[in-house]
Design a protein around this motif. Structure first.
Motif, PDB file in Angstrom:
ATOM      1  N   GLY A 766       0.822  -1.201   0.000  1.00  0.00           N
ATOM      2  CA  GLY A 766       0.000   0.000   0.000  1.00  0.00           C
ATOM      3  C   GLY A 766       0.856   1.250   0.000  1.00  0.00           C
ATOM      4  O   GLY A 766       2.068   1.226  -0.233  1.00  0.00           O
ATOM      5  N   SER A 767       0.215   2.347   0.269  1.00  0.00           N
ATOM      6  CA  SER A 767       0.903   3.637   0.244  1.00  0.00           C
ATOM      7  C   SER A 767       1.320   4.062   1.644  1.00  0.00           C
ATOM      8  O   SER A 767       0.853   3.510   2.639  1.00  0.00           O
ATOM      9  N   ILE A 768       2.181   5.035   1.704  1.00  0.00           N
ATOM     10  CA  ILE A 768       2.614   5.596   2.983  1.00  0.00           C
ATOM     11  C   ILE A 768       1.525   6.523   3.501  1.00  0.00           C
ATOM     12  O   ILE A 768       1.116   7.446   2.785  1.00  0.00           O
ATOM     13  N   PRO A 769       1.016   6.299   4.713  1.00  0.00           N
ATOM     14  CA  PRO A 769      -0.126   7.098   5.201  1.00  0.00           C
ATOM     15  C   PRO A 769       0.207   8.589   5.300  1.00  0.00           C
ATOM     16  O   PRO A 769       1.283   8.969   5.765  1.00  0.00           O
ATOM     17  N   ASN A 770      -0.745   9.385   4.902  1.00  0.00           N
ATOM     18  CA  ASN A 770      -0.588  10.836   5.011  1.00  0.00           C
ATOM     19  C   ASN A 770      -0.519  11.277   6.470  1.00  0.00           C
ATOM     20  O   ASN A 770       0.106  12.287   6.801  1.00  0.00           O
ATOM     21  N   GLU A 771      -1.141  10.486   7.360  1.00  0.00           N
ATOM     22  CA  GLU A 771      -1.174  10.862   8.785  1.00  0.00           C
ATOM     23  C   GLU A 771       0.204  10.909   9.420  1.00  0.00           C
ATOM     24  O   GLU A 771       0.408  11.559  10.452  1.00  0.00           O
ATOM     25  N   LEU A 772       1.175  10.207   8.851  1.00  0.00           N
ATOM     26  CA  LEU A 772       2.514  10.220   9.433  1.00  0.00           C
ATOM     27  C   LEU A 772       3.113  11.622   9.422  1.00  0.00           C
ATOM     28  O   LEU A 772       4.025  11.918  10.192  1.00  0.00           O
ATOM     29  N   GLY A 773       2.604  12.456   8.575  1.00  0.00           N
ATOM     30  CA  GLY A 773       3.085  13.836   8.534  1.00  0.00           C
ATOM     31  C   GLY A 773       2.730  14.651   9.756  1.00  0.00           C
ATOM     32  O   GLY A 773       3.230  15.773   9.917  1.00  0.00           O
ATOM     33  N   HIS A 774       1.902  14.102  10.633  1.00  0.00           N
ATOM     34  CA  HIS A 774       1.526  14.821  11.856  1.00  0.00           C
ATOM     35  C   HIS A 774       2.599  14.684  12.952  1.00  0.00           C
ATOM     36  O   HIS A 774       2.535  15.387  13.954  1.00  0.00           O
ATOM     37  N   ILE A 775       3.549  13.771  12.758  1.00  0.00           N
ATOM     38  CA  ILE A 775       4.552  13.525  13.801  1.00  0.00           C
ATOM     39  C   ILE A 775       5.659  14.568  13.646  1.00  0.00           C
ATOM     40  O   ILE A 775       6.680  14.329  12.999  1.00  0.00           O
ATOM     41  N   THR A 776       5.476  15.680  14.251  1.00  0.00           N
ATOM     42  CA  THR A 776       6.423  16.799  14.068  1.00  0.00           C
ATOM     43  C   THR A 776       7.753  16.569  14.770  1.00  0.00           C
ATOM     44  O   THR A 776       8.707  17.298  14.525  1.00  0.00           O
ATOM     45  N   THR A 777       7.825  15.546  15.633  1.00  0.00           N
ATOM     46  CA  THR A 777       9.073  15.283  16.368  1.00  0.00           C
ATOM     47  C   THR A 777       9.942  14.244  15.670  1.00  0.00           C
ATOM     48  O   THR A 777      11.039  13.951  16.144  1.00  0.00           O
ATOM     49  N   LEU A 778       9.465  13.687  14.559  1.00  0.00           N
ATOM     50  CA  LEU A 778      10.147  12.565  13.922  1.00  0.00           C
ATOM     51  C   LEU A 778      11.526  12.981  13.407  1.00  0.00           C
ATOM     52  O   LEU A 778      11.682  14.009  12.750  1.00  0.00           O
ATOM     53  N   LYS A 779      12.505  12.133  13.709  1.00  0.00           N
ATOM     54  CA  LYS A 779      13.872  12.388  13.254  1.00  0.00           C
ATOM     55  C   LYS A 779      14.372  11.299  12.303  1.00  0.00           C
ATOM     56  O   LYS A 779      15.201  11.576  11.442  1.00  0.00           O
ATOM     57  N   ILE A 780      13.894  10.079  12.495  1.00  0.00           N
ATOM     58  CA  ILE A 780      14.300   8.970  11.622  1.00  0.00           C
ATOM     59  C   ILE A 780      13.046   8.374  10.993  1.00  0.00           C
ATOM     60  O   ILE A 780      12.134   7.939  11.702  1.00  0.00           O
ATOM     61  N   PHE A 781      13.006   8.371   9.667  1.00  0.00           N
ATOM     62  CA  PHE A 781      11.878   7.807   8.916  1.00  0.00           C
ATOM     63  C   PHE A 781      12.455   6.803   7.922  1.00  0.00           C
ATOM     64  O   PHE A 781      13.053   7.174   6.919  1.00  0.00           O
ATOM     65  N   ALA A 782      12.324   5.500   8.235  1.00  0.00           N
ATOM     66  CA  ALA A 782      12.929   4.450   7.423  1.00  0.00           C
ATOM     67  C   ALA A 782      11.890   3.376   7.116  1.00  0.00           C
ATOM     68  O   ALA A 782      11.507   2.611   8.005  1.00  0.00           O
ATOM     69  N   VAL A 783      11.442   3.330   5.856  1.00  0.00           N
ATOM     70  CA  VAL A 783      10.450   2.337   5.427  1.00  0.00           C
ATOM     71  C   VAL A 783      10.930   1.622   4.171  1.00  0.00           C
ATOM     72  O   VAL A 783      10.126   1.095   3.404  1.00  0.00           O
ATOM     73  N   GLY A 784      12.229   1.599   3.938  1.00  0.00           N
ATOM     74  CA  GLY A 784      12.788   1.006   2.734  1.00  0.00           C
ATOM     75  C   GLY A 784      12.647  -0.507   2.675  1.00  0.00           C
ATOM     76  O   GLY A 784      12.371  -1.185   3.663  1.00  0.00           O
ATOM     77  N   GLN A 785      12.830  -1.046   1.441  1.00  0.00           N
ATOM     78  CA  GLN A 785      12.810  -2.478   1.178  1.00  0.00           C
ATOM     79  C   GLN A 785      11.515  -3.133   1.636  1.00  0.00           C
ATOM     80  O   GLN A 785      11.520  -4.100   2.375  1.00  0.00           O
ATOM     81  N   ASN A 786      10.410  -2.564   1.192  1.00  0.00           N
ATOM     82  CA  ASN A 786       9.091  -3.158   1.347  1.00  0.00           C
ATOM     83  C   ASN A 786       8.447  -3.240  -0.036  1.00  0.00           C
ATOM     84  O   ASN A 786       9.154  -3.231  -1.054  1.00  0.00           O
ATOM     85  N   ASN A 787       7.154  -3.324  -0.092  1.00  0.00           N
ATOM     86  CA  ASN A 787       6.418  -3.321  -1.365  1.00  0.00           C
ATOM     87  C   ASN A 787       5.490  -2.118  -1.431  1.00  0.00           C
ATOM     88  O   ASN A 787       4.386  -2.196  -1.966  1.00  0.00           O
ATOM     89  N   LEU A 788       5.956  -1.003  -0.890  1.00  0.00           N
ATOM     90  CA  LEU A 788       5.136   0.200  -0.850  1.00  0.00           C
ATOM     91  C   LEU A 788       5.041   0.818  -2.241  1.00  0.00           C
ATOM     92  O   LEU A 788       5.971   0.740  -3.043  1.00  0.00           O
ATOM     93  N   SER A 789       3.919   1.456  -2.493  1.00  0.00           N
ATOM     94  CA  SER A 789       3.681   2.054  -3.803  1.00  0.00           C
ATOM     95  C   SER A 789       3.033   3.423  -3.617  1.00  0.00           C
ATOM     96  O   SER A 789       2.906   3.926  -2.499  1.00  0.00           O
ATOM     97  N   GLY A 790       2.637   4.011  -4.724  1.00  0.00           N
ATOM     98  CA  GLY A 790       2.017   5.332  -4.663  1.00  0.00           C
ATOM     99  C   GLY A 790       3.058   6.428  -4.554  1.00  0.00           C
ATOM    100  O   GLY A 790       4.266   6.216  -4.717  1.00  0.00           O
ATOM    101  N   MET A 791       2.573   7.614  -4.262  1.00  0.00           N
ATOM    102  CA  MET A 791       3.453   8.772  -4.127  1.00  0.00           C
ATOM    103  C   MET A 791       3.709   9.066  -2.654  1.00  0.00           C
ATOM    104  O   MET A 791       2.897   8.725  -1.796  1.00  0.00           O
ATOM    105  N   LEU A 792       4.833   9.684  -2.393  1.00  0.00           N
ATOM    106  CA  LEU A 792       5.110  10.116  -1.028  1.00  0.00           C
ATOM    107  C   LEU A 792       4.137  11.232  -0.660  1.00  0.00           C
ATOM    108  O   LEU A 792       4.010  12.211  -1.399  1.00  0.00           O
ATOM    109  N   PRO A 793       3.420  11.107   0.469  1.00  0.00           N
ATOM    110  CA  PRO A 793       2.504  12.187   0.860  1.00  0.00           C
ATOM    111  C   PRO A 793       3.269  13.480   1.123  1.00  0.00           C
ATOM    112  O   PRO A 793       4.351  13.472   1.716  1.00  0.00           O
TER     113      PRO A 793
END
Length: 1202
Positions: A766-793
Motif C-alpha cells: 500500500g501507500s505511505i499514510p498521510n497521517e505520518l506527517g503529523h509527527i512533528t518530532t520525527l527524526k528517523i523515517f525508514a520504510v525502505g525495502q518493502n512493497n510500498l507504492s504510490g506517491m510520497l505524501p
C-alpha cells in the motif's frame, strides 16, 4: 527535579548585585550616601559608582552610613573583550585606608575591633582573583536579552571566567557567567525555599557563552531552592528534618517539598515538571546515567534551543524556554545536571555552526572534553567543605580534603561579598520569621532552631494538659515511652506525623478505638507495643501494616492480653509462613520466582551468565538485574548480547514493576508472550536480533507507558495490531527486518512524541499514510525495502526535524519537491534509490547543509546534476546517482565534479549507468583524498584516464567500464596502493599493461578485458598476492604466460587469458592454482602437451583449453577433477583414445572434444549419454557411442577405448 518553562525571548529573570561599582573619574558626594544606597537597595540599574569597594551598615531609622568603614582603593586592569565592542576591567590590586575620623559616635573598643575585622575582609577581597566589571555594558544580563536592549543602559559588574581551547584546528572561547540573586541571601544550610515575596534561596542564573569562527552562542539555565515556604533546621542528624510552612498556619504538617512542588507545578501553563532521583540513578559518581533524565526532557530541551548570532550580528537562533533545576540544597546535583545539559546544547551549537559533524560530539575529543568538564562541571561534592559553600567557592578538589584552616580562610570572602545582601534582607527576614513562629515579640532575629524548639515546647505543654492524674509526679520525664500510664481515649491519628519515631510503647493503658492508619507514615518505627489495651479491631494492626509499604524496619510488635510476638523482617528473608506479608514482600517473592522461571527457559549459556542466578545471593545482585533501592523490586532486566539461547516465559509478566527489558543480540526463539501486557510500568522493550516468531502480542496495548519498542531482526509475522494505538508516549518504534505484512497504520501519526520509525525490510504494502506527517518530532523515517507504492505524501516533507529519510527499494513514484532542501533542512541521510522517481534533482538540496549520504540510484531522474549546490555540502560522504537517465551524452556533462572538490569528506561517488558524455574531467583527480569508491561505468565517456588519478590515494574501487576511453593507462595508477577492485573492461584502451600494477598488493579483482592492450603480460602482476580474479581476455597480448603469474596461489574465482596471441606452453606449475575454479586460456597459440600437474587443481569447475595447438593425449590426472562441470579442449591436435574415466566425472555437464584426432570407441556412460552436453565433431576415427551422435559402428574385432 527539572522544571522546563517556556518563556518569551526577553523573559529572563531580573537579577541584582550587591557589589558597588565605580564610574571613571567620579567620586561620591559625602553628603549623599543614603540616596546612593537606596539605589542599590532597589535593585535597579541606577546604581552610583565610585572607585572604592566598601561595606555599609543600616541604622534603625533606615539611613545608610558609608563613612565609618575602611575602604579599599582598587587598581583596574583592562582585560580581554568578552562582549562585542565593550571593555572590561579586572580588580587586581589596591590599598586600604583606615577611617577612624568619622567614628565619634561609637565606642573606641567596638571601633578598633570592627575596624580590624572589616580591614581584613577587604584585604581578602582585594587578594582574591576574579573580580571583573565593565564601565560600558551591563554584563549581568544574558546575551540574548542584552542584544535586544536599546543603547545607553547602565552597566553592572560580573564574575567572568573563560576557557581557551582549539577544536578541530579552530580557536574557541568558552565562558561561564553565573548571576546570583541577592534578594534571599544566606548560607545554603540556613536559607532554604522562598520568602513571602516569592524570592528563593540559592537562585542563580548561569549562562554558557561560546565564541568560534565568528559565531557567538548562549545557553541560559537557572537553578534555585524549591520555591515554596519551607525550612530545614540544621542539627547534628545526618538528614535534618524538613518542614513545609503554610502562610496561614505556620505549624503545618511535615511533608516532602518535592511532592508539594510537583502538585503546584500542575497548575502552571507551559511548564513541564520532571522528578528525578539523582542519588539512585547516578550514585557512586555514575554521572553518565544522566542520559536517563535527558531522554525524558530531550524533546522540550531541544525545542527550547539556544541563542546564536553570526559574525555580522544577525540573530540565527533564539532560546525559547529555560530549564530550572531544583534541589534541596542546590549544589552538586544541580551543578552536574546543568553541566550535562550544557554539554548537550554545546554539541548542538557546534553542529549548527558546522564546527562538528552531525555524528560528532565534544565528548569525542578527549582533551577538549576534559577542558570542558574541568571548567564547566562542578563536581560531586562528597568532600565539599561547608566553608567552600558559604564563600561561593564551588570548585572541588578530589585529591585534597579541605581542612579547617583552608575553609576558615574563605569566611572573610563570604562576609565581604554577602554583607550588603544580608543587610538588605534583614528586615524582610525578621518579618517572615516572626510570622512563621510563635516567638516572643521581643526576639529581634529568632533563629530557625529556636522556632523548632518553641514548636516542641508547645506540643509538650499541650500533652501535659491532657493528663488528668499524675500521682507519682513523673511528668518531668519526657520521651516516647508512655508505658504503664493511665491514658484513656483513642490513639490520635496525628501520631502519623512523627516521621522519625523509632519506638512507641503504649502498653497497659485504657486506649480504645482503632490503630491509626496514618501511622503508616512512621517509616522509622522499630518497636510497637500495645500490650493490654482495648483495641476495638484486632486485625486493624494487620491492615495497617499491610497497607504501609514503607514500614519495613518493624521488628517487634506486642498487643492484646498475651505476649504475641510477631517478627516482621521486611528487609531480610521471611519464612513462607509469615502471617502478615505486605505487598512489597509478596512482590519480592513473585519477582524471584519469575526470574528463576526465566532461568529454566535458557537452554544454552556459553558465557555462564546465569550461574550467578542462585540462592547464595539476593536476586537484586544477579547479573543483568537492577532493583529499586528501597522496595527491592526488579526494575531492569538487561541481558543484552550474552549469547543466550532459549525462550521468554509467560511468567515475565509477574515482574510487574519492570521499567526496562533488554534482551537484544541473543538467540531467543518461540513467540513473545502475551503476558508482557501486564507490565503497566514498562518503558523500554528491546528484543532485537533474536529469532522470535509469531505475532506482536495485542495485550501489549496495556503498556501505555512504553517509550521504546525494538524488534529489529526477528521473524515476526502478521500486521501491526491496531490495539497498539494506545502507545501515545512512544518515542522509538523499530520493526526492521521481520516478516510483517499488511499496511502501515495511519494511527502511528498520533504518536506525537515519536522520534524514530524504522519499518524497513518487511512486506508492507500500500501507500505511505498521510497521517505520518503529523509527527512533528520525527527524526528517523525508514520504510525502505518493502512493497510500498504510490506517491510520497506531501505532509512527510513538512516534518522539518527528520535527519534520516529512507524509502529505498519500493515502488514509490512521482517527483521530489523542488524545495526539498528547504522543507527538510536537517537531512543527514536521504535514501530514495530503487524506486520509480522522475524529474530533476532538486537544486535546493544545498540548503540541507548537514547532508552526508544521498542515494538516488535506480530511478528515472533526468536532466543535469546541480554541481554547485552539491559542492556546498561540505559534510557529504556518499553520493550515488547510478542507473538513471542523467546527462545528455555531450561534452560538459561531467563538469559538476569541479564543485565536488569542496566536499573534503567524500568517500563514494556513483555515476554509472547514465548518459554522461564528454571526457573524464581532470578535476576528478582533485576530489577528496578520502574517496574510496568511484563508479563511472556504462556511460558515453571519451578521452583517457587522467594522469593524476594516483592522487586518490585511498581509492578502493574504480570502475570506468563500458565507455569509449582510449589512450594508455598511466603508470601513476600504481600509486593507488589501497585499490582492491579495478575495472577497465569494454573500452578502447591500448598500450602495454602498466607494470606499476604490481605495486598494488591489495588488489583482489582486476578487469582489463575487452580492450586493445598490447605487449606481454607483466610478471609484476605476480606481486598481487591477494588477487582472486584476473581478466585479461580479448586483447592483443603476446608472449608467454609468466610463470610468476601462475604462482598466485590465492587465485580462486577466475583466471581468463583467452582471445589473445599468447605463445609457448602452459606453465607446468599450473597445479599450484589449487583454489582456482575457472581457467580459460582458449583462443591463443599455446603449444606442447597439457601439463599433468593440472590434475592438482581440484577446485576447478571450468577448464577451457580450446583453439590452441596442444598435442598429445588427455592426461590421466584429470580423473582427480571430480568437481569439473565444463571441459572444452576442442580445436587442438590431441590424439589417441578418449579415456573412460571422463564418463565417470559425475559433475560434468558440458564436454567438447571436437576437432582433434581422437580414435577408438566412444564411451556411452556418464556425460557421453547426454547428446546435448557432448560434442565430438571433427574426430573422424571415432566410432560407437550413442546413436544420436551419428558415429560409425566400431569393427567387432576392435577393442574398446581403454
Amino acid at each position: 527535579m527539572i522544571w522546563l518553562h517556556t518563556i518569551p525571548p526577553l523573559g529572563s529573570l531580573e537579577m541584582c548585585c550587591p557589589v558597588i561599582r565605580a564610574a571613571p573619574n567620579q567620586t561620591p558626594h559625602p553628603g549623599s550616601p543614603k540616596q546612593n544606597l537606596d539605589d542599590i537597595r532597589s535593585g535597579g540599574n541606577d546604581q552610583i559608582a565610585y572607585r572604592k569597594l566598601c561595606s555599609c551598615t543600616n541604622f534603625a531609622d533606615g539611613s545608610w552610613d558609608l563613612s565609618r568603614l575602611p575602604c579599599l582603593s582598587s587598581d583596574l586592569h583592562e582585560v580581554s573583550v568578552l562582549q562585542r565592542g565593550y571593555e572590561e576591567f579586572n580588580c587586581s590590586g589596591g590599598k586600604g585606608f583606615d577611617s577612624f575620623d568619622s567614628l565619634a559616635n561609637f565606642s573606641v573598643t567596638w571601633d578598633k575591633k570592627d575596624e580590624a575585622y572589616f580591614m581584613a575582609l577587604l584585604k581578602t577581597v582585594q587578594s582574591t582573583l576574579g573580580l571583573y566589571f565593565s564601565y560600558e555594558t551591563d554584563i549581568t544580563l544574558n546575551f540574548q536579552r542584552r542584544c535586544k536592549l536599546v543603547e545607553g543602559w547602565m552597566a553592572k559588574p560580573i564574575w567572568k571566567q573563560t576557557a581557551q581551547l582549539k577544536l578541530k584546528g579552530l580557536s574557541a572561547t568558552l565562558t561561564l557567567v553565573s548571576r546570583r540573586c541577592t534578594r534571599r541571601l544566606g548560607t545554603r544550610m540556613w536559607r532554604r525555599g522562598a520568602n513571602l515575596d516569592g524570592d528563593v534561596a540559592n537562585f542563580i542564573e548561569t549562562e554558557q557563552l561560546v565564541e568560534i569562527e565568528g559565531f557567538q552562542s548562549s545557553l541560559l539555565q537557572i537553578r534555585g531552592s524549591i520555591p515554596l515556604l519551607w525550612e530545614q533546621i540544621v542539627d547534628l542528624s545526618y538528614k535534618p528534618q524538613l518542614r513545609i510552612i503554610t502562610h496561614e498556619q505556620m505549624h503545618g504538617d511535615e511533608g516532602q517539598p518535592s511532592m508539594a512542588f510537583s502538585a503546584e507545578m500542575q497548575n502552571l501553563p507551559n511548564v513541564r515538571y520532571v522528578s528525578f532521583d539523582f542519588h539512585h540513578v547516578c550514585g557512586n559518581s555514575n554521572f553518565e546515567n544522566l542520559k536517563v533524565l535527558y531522554e525524558q526532557i530531550s524533546e522540550q530541551f531541544e525545542q527550547q534551543g539556544y541563542f546564536l548570532v553570526d559574525a555580522k550580528g544577525n540573530i540565527l537562533e533564539e532560546q525559547k524556554g529555560v530549564v530550572r533545576s531544583n534541589c534541596i540544597d542546590c549544589l552538586d546535583r544541580t551543578n552536574v545536571t546543568q553541566s550535562y545539559l550544557a554539554q548537550m546544547s554545546l554539541d548542538a551549537q557546534l553542529q549548527r555552526t558546522r564546527v562538528l559533524d552531525s555524528f560528532e560530539s565534544i565528548s569525542m575529543f578527549a582533551q577538549h572534553c576534559q577542558t570542558f568538564r574541568e571548567y564547566g562541571i562542578l563536581r560531586d561534592g562528597i568532600r565539599q567543605d561547608a566553608m567552600d559553600l558559604i564563600s561561593g567557592c564551588y570548585t572541588v578538589r578530589r585529591d585534597i580534603s579541605p581542612s579547617r584552616a583552608e575553609s576558615f580562610s574563605y569566611i572573610p570572602v563570604a562576609s565581604a561579598l554577602l554583607i550588603g545582601g544580608l543587610t538588605l534582607t534583614s528586615v524582610t527576614l525578621q518579618q517572615v520569621l516572626c510570622m512563621i513562629s510563635t516567638c516572643p515579640e521581643s526576639a529581634a532575629f529568632p533563629s530557625p532552631t529556636l522556632l523548632g524548639n518553641e514548636s516542641d515546647h508547645l506540643g509538650l505543654l499541650d500533652f501535659k494538659k491532657r493528663i488528668t492524674k499524675d500521682p507519682l509526679s513523673v511528668m518531668s520525664s519526657w520521651n516516647h515511652s508512655l508505658g504503664n500510664q493511665q491514658v484513656s481515649w483513642e490513639i490520635p491519628q496525628e501520631l502519623g506525623r512523627l516521621r522519625t519515631l523509632k519506638s512507641l510503647n503504649l502498653s497497659f493503658n485504657s486506649l480504645g478505638g482503632k490503630i491509626p492508619i496514618n501511622m503508616s507514615h512512621c517509616t522509622q518505627l522499630r518497636y510497637f507495643d500495645l500490650f493490654s489495651i482495648k483495641i476495638m479491631d484486632v486485625m486493624k494492626i494487620a491492615f495497617t501494616i499491610k497497607h504501609s509499604r514503607t514500614i519495613r524496619n518493624l521488628v517487634l510488635l506486642k498487643f492484646l492480653h498475651g505476649f504475641i510476638l510477631l517478627l516482621l523482617c521486611m528487609i531480610s528473608t521471611c519464612p513462607e509462613s509469615a502471617a502478615f506479608l505486605g505487598p512489597t514482600l509478596l512482590g519480592n517473592k513473585s519477582d524471584r520466582l519469575a526470574l528463576l522461571d526465566f532461568k529454566k527457559r535458557i537452554t544454552e549459556d556459553p558465557l555462564s551468565v546465569m550461574s550467578s542466578w542462585n540462592h547464595s545471593i539476593h536476586f537484586c545482585s544477579w547479573v543483568g538485574i537492577t532493583c529499586h533501592r528501597a522496595t527491592q523490586r526488579v526494575l531492569i532486566l538487561d541481558l543484552e548480547d550474552k549469547q543466550l539461547v532459549g525462550s521468554i516465559p509467560p511468567s515475565i509478566g509477574n515482574l510487574t514493576l519492570l521499567v526496562e527489558i533488554s534482551l537484544g543480540i541473543n538467540k531467543f526463539h518461540d513467540e513473545i508472550p502475551q503476558e508482557l501486557g501486564r507490565l503497566r510500568t514498562l518503558e523500554s522493550l528491546n528484543l532485537s536480533f533474536n529469532s522470535l516468531g509469531g505475532k506482536i502480542p495485542t495485550n501489549m496495548s496495556h503498556c501505555t507507558q512504553l517509550r521504546v519498542f525494538d524488534l529489529v531482526s526477528n521473524k515476526i509475522i502478521g500486521s501491526i495490531p491496531h490495539q497498539l494505538s494506545s502507545w501515545l508516549s512512544l518515542t522509538v518504534l523499530h520493526l526492521t527486518a521481520n516478516n510483517l505484512s499488511g499496511t502501515i497504520p495511519g494511527w502511528i501519526g498520533n504518536f506525537s512524541s515519536l522520534r524514530s520509525l524504522r519499518l524497513s525490510l518487511n512486506n508492507f504494502q500500500g501507500s505511505i499514510p498521510n497521517e505520518l506527517g503529523h509527527i512533528t518530532t520525527l527524526k528517523i523515517f525508514a520504510v525502505g525495502q518493502n512493497n510500498l507504492s504510490g506517491m510520497l505524501p506531501s505532509s512527510i516533507y513538512n516534518i522539518s526535524s527528520i535527519y534520516k529519510f529512507g524509502v529505498a527499494k519500493n515502488q514509490v513514484h512521482g517527483e521530489l519537491p523542488p524545495n526539498l532542501g528547504i522543507l527538510l533542512p536537517n537531512l543527514v541521510v536521504f535514501l530514495c534509490g530503487m524506486n520509480n522517481f522522475t524529474g530533476n534533482i532538486p537544486v535546493s538540496i544545498s540548503n540541507a547543509s548537514r547532508l552526508q549520504v544521498i542515494d538516488f540510484d535506480s530511478n528515472d531522474f533526468t536532466g543535469t546534476i546541480p554541481g554547485e549546490s552539491l559542492g556546498s555540502l561540505r559534510s557529504l560522504i556518499w553520493l550515488n546517482f547510478e542507473d538513471n537517465r542523467l546527462g545528455n551524452g555531450k561534452l560538459g556533462d561531467l563538469s559538476f565534479p569541479n564543485f565536488l572538490t569542496n566536499c573534503t569528506s567524500l568517500q563514494e561517488l556513483g555515476l554509472s549507468y547514465n548518459r554522461f558524455g564528454g571526457e573524464i574531467p581532470r578535476s576528478i583527480a582533485n576530489l577528496s583524498t578520502q574517496l574510496q569508491v568511484l563508479y563511472l561505468g556504462f556511460n558515453l565517456l571519451h578521452g583517457s584516464l587522467p594522469n593524476d588519478i594516483g592522487n586518490l590515494i585511498n581509492l578502493i574501487d574504480l570502475d570506468v567500464s563500458h565507455n569509449y576511453l582510449a589512450g594508455v593507462v598511466p603508470e601513476e595508477i600504481g600509486k593507488l596502493e589501497k585499490m582492491e577492485i579495478l575495472d577497465l573492461h569494454a573500452n578502447k584502451i591500448s598500450g602495454p599493461i602498466p607494470s606499476s600494477l604490481g605495486n598494488i598488493a591489495s588488489l583482489i579483482e582486476l578487469y582489463m578485458d575487452g580492450n586493445s592492450f598490447k605487449g606481454s603480460i607483466p610478471p609484476s602482476l605476480g606481486n598481487c598476492q591477494n588477487l582472486l580474479l584476473l581478466y585479461l581476455y580479448n586483447n592483443n597480448l603476446t608472449g608467454n604466460i609468466p610463470q610468476k603469474l601462475i604462482e598466485l596461489s590465492n587465485l580462486s574465482i577466475s583466471l581468463d587469458l583467452s582471445e589473445n596471441y599468447l605463445t609457448g606452453s602452459l606453465p607446468s606449475n599450473v597445479g599450484d592454482l589449487v583454489h582456482l575454479t575457472m581457467l580459460d586460456v582458449s583462443n591463443n597459440k599455446l603449444t606442447g602437451e597439457i601439463p599433468s600437474t593440472i590434475g592438482s587443481c581440484t577446485s576447478l569447475e571450468g577448464l577451457y583449453l580450446d583453439n590452441n595447438k596442444f598435442e598429445g593425449t588427455i592426461p590421466q590426472s584429470l580423473k582427480d577433477l571430480r568437481g569439473l562441470e565444463k571441459l572444452d579442449i576442442s580445436s587442438n591436435n590431441l590424439s589417441e583414445q578418449i579415456p573412460v574415466f571422463i564418463s565417470k566425472l559425475g559433475a560434468l555437464e558440458y564436454l567438447n572434444l571436437s576437432y582433434n584426432d581422437f580414435e577408438g570407441e566412444l564411451p556411452k556412460e556418464g556425460i557421453f549419454s547426454n547428446v546435448s552436453g557432448v560434442s565430438v565433431l571433427g574426430n573422424h576415427r571415432l566410432c560407437g557411442g550413442i546413436p544420436q551422435l551419428h558415429l560409425p559402428a566400431c569393427p567387432k574385432n576392435k577393442h574398446n577405448s581403454s
